[in-house]
Write an enzyme that holds these catalytic residues in place. Sequence first.
Site, PDB file in Angstrom:
ATOM      1  N   ASN A 297       4.129 100.454  55.236  1.00 44.23           N
ATOM      2  CA  ASN A 297       4.500 100.815  56.606  1.00 44.23           C
ATOM      3  C   ASN A 297       5.474  99.817  57.220  1.00 44.23           C
ATOM      4  OD1 ASN A 297       2.777 103.070  56.589  1.00 44.23           O
ATOM      5  ND2 ASN A 297       1.020 101.750  57.018  1.00 44.23           N
TER       6      ASN A 297
ATOM      7  N   HIS B 291      14.019 110.004  60.330  1.00 49.62           N
ATOM      8  CA  HIS B 291      12.885 109.120  60.012  1.00 49.62           C
ATOM      9  C   HIS B 291      13.344 107.851  59.262  1.00 49.62           C
ATOM     10  CE1 HIS B 291       8.961 107.689  58.848  1.00 49.62           C
ATOM     11  NE2 HIS B 291       9.335 107.717  57.577  1.00 49.62           N
TER      12      HIS B 291
ATOM     13  N   HIS C 298       8.328 104.688  64.105  1.00 50.36           N
ATOM     14  CA  HIS C 298       7.638 105.859  64.664  1.00 50.36           C
ATOM     15  C   HIS C 298       7.798 105.918  66.186  1.00 50.36           C
ATOM     16  CE1 HIS C 298       4.724 106.641  61.039  1.00 50.36           C
ATOM     17  NE2 HIS C 298       5.932 107.091  60.838  1.00 50.36           N
TER      18      HIS C 298
ATOM     19  N   ARG D  67     -11.156 124.547  50.334  1.00 52.53           N
ATOM     20  CA  ARG D  67     -11.642 123.153  50.184  1.00 52.53           C
ATOM     21  C   ARG D  67     -10.858 122.360  49.144  1.00 52.53           C
ATOM     22  NH1 ARG D  67     -16.900 125.412  50.974  1.00 52.53           N
ATOM     23  NH2 ARG D  67     -17.427 125.111  53.155  1.00 52.53           N
TER      24      ARG D  67
ATOM     25  N   HIS E 185       7.645 100.801  60.119  1.00 48.27           N
ATOM     26  CA  HIS E 185       7.187 102.089  60.640  1.00 48.27           C
ATOM     27  C   HIS E 185       6.596 102.009  62.050  1.00 48.27           C
ATOM     28  CE1 HIS E 185       7.971 103.419  56.596  1.00 48.27           C
ATOM     29  NE2 HIS E 185       7.577 104.651  56.857  1.00 48.27           N
TER      30      HIS E 185
ATOM     31  N   GLU F 133      14.156 103.918  53.070  1.00 48.40           N
ATOM     32  CA  GLU F 133      12.863 103.732  52.385  1.00 48.40           C
ATOM     33  C   GLU F 133      13.047 102.980  51.064  1.00 48.40           C
ATOM     34  OE1 GLU F 133       9.860 104.464  53.510  1.00 48.40           O
ATOM     35  OE2 GLU F 133      10.077 106.031  55.011  1.00 48.40           O
TER      36      GLU F 133
ATOM     37  N   LYS G 119       5.606 101.910  44.422  1.00 50.73           N
ATOM     38  CA  LYS G 119       4.635 102.656  45.240  1.00 50.73           C
ATOM     39  C   LYS G 119       3.409 103.022  44.412  1.00 50.73           C
ATOM     40  CE  LYS G 119       3.690 106.040  48.629  1.00 50.73           C
ATOM     41  NZ  LYS G 119       4.154 106.912  49.684  1.00 50.73           N
TER      42      LYS G 119
ATOM     43  N   GLU H 102      -5.493 103.094  51.759  1.00 46.54           N
ATOM     44  CA  GLU H 102      -4.961 102.142  52.743  1.00 46.54           C
ATOM     45  C   GLU H 102      -6.033 101.308  53.444  1.00 46.54           C
ATOM     46  OE1 GLU H 102      -1.425 103.536  54.810  1.00 46.54           O
ATOM     47  OE2 GLU H 102      -1.968 102.269  56.495  1.00 46.54           O
TER      48      GLU H 102
ATOM     49  N   LYS I 279      -0.496 111.075  50.693  1.00 46.22           N
ATOM     50  CA  LYS I 279      -0.649 111.212  52.147  1.00 46.22           C
ATOM     51  C   LYS I 279      -0.071 112.567  52.537  1.00 46.22           C
ATOM     52  CE  LYS I 279      -0.705 106.536  53.978  1.00 46.22           C
ATOM     53  NZ  LYS I 279       0.015 105.559  54.802  1.00 46.22           N
TER      54      LYS I 279
ATOM     55  N   ARG J 262      -1.865  98.837  50.880  1.00 49.17           N
ATOM     56  CA  ARG J 262      -0.985 100.001  51.104  1.00 49.17           C
ATOM     57  C   ARG J 262      -0.295  99.958  52.471  1.00 49.17           C
ATOM     58  NH1 ARG J 262      -1.813 106.353  49.396  1.00 49.17           N
ATOM     59  NH2 ARG J 262       0.154 107.044  50.308  1.00 49.17           N
TER      60      ARG J 262
END
Length: 368
Positions: free
Chosen positions: A247, A268, A254, A124, A250, A188, A229, A239, A146, A243
């Site tokens: 993206n 990427h 993606h 956990r 992206h 990035e 960031k 987000e 993330k 936030r």
Amino acid sequence: MPQPVTVHVPLGDRAYDVVIGEGLIADAAARIAPLLRRPRVAIVTDETVAPLHLGRLTAALDAAGIDSVSLALPAGEGTKSWPHLTHCVDWLLEQKVERRDVVIALGGGVIGDLVGFAASILRRGVRFVQIPTTLLAQVDSSVGGKTGINSTHGKNLIGAFHQPSLVLADIGVLDTLRPRDFLAGYGEVAKYGLLGDADFFEWLEINAPLLQDDLTARQHAIAHSVAMKAGIVTRDETEQGERALLNLGHTFGHALEKATGYSDRLLHGEGVAIGCALAFDLSARMGLCSQEAPSRVLEHLHRMGMPARLSDIPGDLPGDDELIALMGQDKKVVDGQLRFVLARDIGEAFVCDDAVPDLLRAVLADAR
Ligand code: GLY
């Protein structure tokens, strides 16, 4: 050699430091030791990074009396999958990693995302340290919590927010990257200027060609990106709003990565770079920003030797309908509606829920 710079991410009881400097792997034990309740860590890395950097890390830990065990997973995006996650978690349990222990992710974005997710579900939740070894991971994926893996339905669709306890970005290790991987990570870095800091983008237009050789410029670019960031993540950790600006590029990126099978055809960061150029093109066509902005973005990316148009991707791409359908698989879809990060100017991005479909098709057609 520039002195290390520390960016603090002030998230209350999940606060942590991101240290950016040269030689941090050799110096890792002193920075990790204060986190340990017993002198033992489990390191997960990949088969490309292990021969380059694992020995230095374990030797440094050993010299400080910290025992380590390590696992090297296959390198590549395919590792961000259920079978490798299961393998990683089972291995951590076999190594008797306990709730109060620390797991170290040594590698690029794939390892950081997978190991962070493994740490989030193991017993956990156990703490983990990120030691990112790619430019992309140093400026983006190692910071902000993330974590996750890919699904057959799309990238990063399975995961959790789980903040690291420390990030050690050793900028010297970036010398071992293939130039193409370094540049992909640069996509990035440019993104930060484009989304929220026109002065930084201007600085990059002048200084980015130096980043592969000049450690002071490299450290500044990474630390500035991380600080941007950290600010965004602190204001919007999960987000709910701001936030999403991270993206930028992206939604397009993606879809292109999926269309090219997450292969060497498109890395990427290259997808993000092309995505940023397309997002600015769409913004200009929608009358949100001047035509000068997309031209500047395209010119800068091309001057850096980066792909910036669909025609820069080798091989055939699916048609517009299929690409748009792939964008519909993105996590950012809300009520089935595509969401793009668009811009009013360089450094002024915002989330747009009503991109005009015909203009989107025109952007894709012209970029081919
Ligand atoms: N890579 C985007 C984010 O961390 O939010």
